[in-house]
Design an enzyme around this catalytic site. Structure first.
Site, PDB file in Angstrom:
ATOM      1  CE1 TYR A 197      -2.356   3.146   2.615  1.00  0.00           C
ATOM      2  CE2 TYR A 197      -3.604   2.616   0.643  1.00  0.00           C
ATOM      3  CZ  TYR A 197      -3.295   3.434   1.798  1.00  0.00           C
ATOM      4  OH  TYR A 197      -4.302   4.810   1.761  1.00  0.00           O
ATOM      5  CG  ASP A 223       6.021   3.748   0.427  1.00  0.00           C
ATOM      6  OD1 ASP A 223       4.772   3.517   0.035  1.00  0.00           O
ATOM      7  OD2 ASP A 223       6.356   4.147   1.240  1.00  0.00           O
ATOM      8  CE  LYS A 262       2.883   5.139   7.695  1.00  0.00           C
ATOM      9  NZ  LYS A 262       1.612   4.899   8.103  1.00  0.00           N
TER      10      LYS A 262
HETATM   11  P1  KE4 Z   1      -0.441   8.292   4.430  1.00  0.00           P
HETATM   12  O1  KE4 Z   1      -1.015   8.990   3.211  1.00  0.00           O
HETATM   13  O2  KE4 Z   1      -1.645   7.632   5.219  1.00  0.00           O
HETATM   14  O3  KE4 Z   1       0.229   9.287   5.397  1.00  0.00           O
HETATM   15  O4  KE4 Z   1       0.824   7.286   3.967  1.00  0.00           O
HETATM   16  C1  KE4 Z   1       0.167   6.430   3.077  1.00  0.00           C
HETATM   17  C2  KE4 Z   1       1.211   5.235   3.383  1.00  0.00           C
HETATM   18  C3  KE4 Z   1       2.315   5.043   2.052  1.00  0.00           C
HETATM   19  N1  KE4 Z   1       3.146   4.206   2.057  1.00  0.00           N
HETATM   20  C4  KE4 Z   1       3.116   3.057   3.099  1.00  0.00           C
HETATM   21  C5  KE4 Z   1       4.083   1.879   2.812  1.00  0.00           C
HETATM   22  C6  KE4 Z   1       2.125   3.262   3.978  1.00  0.00           C
HETATM   23  O5  KE4 Z   1       2.127   2.298   4.916  1.00  0.00           O
HETATM   24  C7  KE4 Z   1       1.146   4.274   4.284  1.00  0.00           C
HETATM   25  C8  KE4 Z   1       0.244   4.379   4.983  1.00  0.00           C
HETATM   26  N2  KE4 Z   1       0.160   3.551   6.186  1.00  0.00           N
HETATM   27  C9  KE4 Z   1      -1.208   2.941   6.748  1.00  0.00           C
HETATM   28  C10 KE4 Z   1      -0.969   2.017   7.773  1.00  0.00           C
HETATM   29  N3  KE4 Z   1      -0.637   0.739   6.925  1.00  0.00           N
HETATM   30  C11 KE4 Z   1      -1.649   4.519   7.330  1.00  0.00           C
HETATM   31  C12 KE4 Z   1      -2.918   3.947   8.270  1.00  0.00           C
HETATM   32  C13 KE4 Z   1      -4.193   4.562   7.746  1.00  0.00           C
HETATM   33  O6  KE4 Z   1      -4.340   4.195   6.436  1.00  0.00           O
HETATM   34  O7  KE4 Z   1      -5.050   5.091   8.522  1.00  0.00           O
END
Ligand code: KE4
Length: 429
Positions: free
Chosen positions: A146, A241, A269
């Site tokens: 993701y 990523d 993060k």
């Molecule tokens: P954000 O747009 O949520 O800040 O990041 C997206 C993203 C991009 N790349 C990786 C590897 C990620 O894990 C994420 C987002 N992680 C999720 C948890 N698996 C965020 C939690 C959520 O969607 O509320």
């Protein structure tokens, strides 16, 4: 056992009236585990507390940012001072340069970088940059990885032998999805085959070098080096990523651990210390194509805002100073995992516990999980029962089999002892 979540349940009903699912990000709705999510009032160190007066040991850590634990005094103090100087200027500040220089100490391959506000912005911008730089349209991603919710990335593996992806969400056009090729993680042969056929059309491969969104699935030994070899040969870009695994597996990221240099790295993060901050960066010859140096446009009102920069700077300063933080975190995590394996064995439950640094996942599965197909073969019902039993016992875990558990520098031996006690009975549920 924790108090009943009466106030949370009432708050949840109220929230549902005005926000989709009552939440601002779907996974928080606890739909995967079919129970009421605790509404949080505050968090400190390794603990998180809900509005029903329950305190939990927190292994979500806001999905990765809370590597120091919540409300670290040094970060809080710096933010208190910063907020009095104003919260956002929409103008350059020295704080942005300070954070970028700190990030570069961890990730030297990020020769030039751009701050944005969330992981999706970083990956979406990295893909636009790769397409603009190469003049090619197609991208390759892996099922179960993701990268945020941009259209090009909300694409799943095509049905059957279909090469090109299919939208995984209404609203993503077929046209968009046709430029995304989705392969199985750790399957380098499929990558070689796709590049043999479409190499000249592929702008980039984007990958979680340690996958955390299908549960924790480390990349196989030769996977990343092979991705580097194949992309280099076709003049396609390799995008790591590390939004979630960044700063958690090795001081210089997974790229340091596997000694593979990506062309672009996406972070998020941890670099904002829990405030909205992410970044994409890499080879200078590529990054200089980003506006206003170059023609590839990307912008953001709150990008580089002083509060997120302050929290990020303090967080990275603490990590940088602690030479052995990765070792400490990894050892703590391994020790907890050993204990969990013993508890599962006592209850005669088959689990695969997979770790990378301070990240791990528990699959209710009899075999190792190497890709999304394996992950989906895990027993979701067992996971759900175990999750609820652990929550009732005061252990706050990610509410999905396809998420990752995070250990922080704030977790103590006492936290682990309580977690193992809870797990001992939860595995029998
Ligand atoms: P954000 O747009 O949520 O800040 O990041 C997206 C993203 C991009 N790349 C990786 C590897 C990620 O894990 C994420 C987002 N992680 C999720 C948890 N698996 C965020 C939690 C959520 O969607 O509320």
């Amino acid at each position: 056992m924790v108090n009943k979540l009466e106030k949370s349940a009432a708050a949840f009903e109220k929230a549902k009236k005005i926000m989709p699912g009552g939440v601002n990000s779907p996974v928080r709705s606890y739909q995967n585990v079919d129970c009421t999510p605790p509404f949080i009032s505050h968090a400190k160190g390794s603990k998180i507390s809900d509005i029903d007066g329950n305190e939990y040991i927190d292994f979500v850590g806001s999905w990765g940012p809370a590597i120091l634990g919540h409300a670290h005094p040094q970060v809080v103090e710096a933010l208190q001072k910063a907020v009095e100087r104003g919260t956002s200027f929409g103008a350059p500040t020295e704080l942005e340069t300070e954070l970028a220089e700190l990030v570069q100490k961890f990730y030297p391959t990020m020769q030039v970088m751009r701050m944005v506000n969330s992981g999706i912005e970083a990956t979406m911008s990295a893909l636009r940059l790769a397409r603009g730089f190469t003049g090619r349209d197609k991208i390759v991603k892996f099922e179960g990885c993701y990268h945020g919710h941009s259209d090009s990335l909300l694409v799943g593996a095509g049905s059957g032998a279909a090469t090109f992806g299919e939208p995984t969400s209404p609203g993503v056009t077929l046209g968009t999805s046709q430029d995304t090729i989705v392969l199985q993680y750790n399957d380098i042969k499929s990558v070689e085959k796709i590049f043999a056929e479409y190499g000249s059309e592929i702008a980039a491969v984007i990958v979680e070098p340690v996958a955390g969104n299908m549960g924790l699935v480390p990349s196989k030994k030769n996977f990343l080096p092979k991705l580097r070899e194949v992309t280099e040969k076709s003049n396609a870009l390799l995008i790591f990523d590390e939004v979630m695994c960044g700063f958690r597996v090795a001081k210089g990221g997974v790229q340091e651990k596997y000694n593979v240099k990506p062309d672009i790295t996406c972070l998020g993060k941890v670099i904002g210390g829990g405030l909205p901050c992410a970044a994409y960066g890499g080879r200078e010859d590529i990054m200089r194509n980003v506006s206003p140096d170059g023609k590839i446009y990307q912008a953001g009102t709150l990008s580089g805002n002083p509060l997120a920069m302050t929290a990020g700077v303090e967080t990275l300063k603490i990590l940088l100073k602690d030479e052995s933080y990765i070792d400490k975190l990894t050892k703590k995590t391994s020790k907890l995992i050993e204990g969990l394996k013993i508890k599962a064995e006592l209850a005669n439950v088959d689990v695969q516990i997979q770790q990378a640094g301070s990240m791990f996942s528990i699959f209710f599965n009899t075999k190792k999980v190497s890709n999304y197909i394996d992950a989906k073969s895990s027993d979701q019902n067992k996971f759900k029962r175990w999750f609820i039993a652990m929550l009732e016992r005061g252990i706050y875990l990610p509410p999905s089999q396809y998420e990752t558990i995070f250990v922080s520098l704030a977790h103590t031996d006492e936290d682990f002892a309580k977690t193992l006690d809870a797990a001992e009975s939860a595995f029998f549920v």
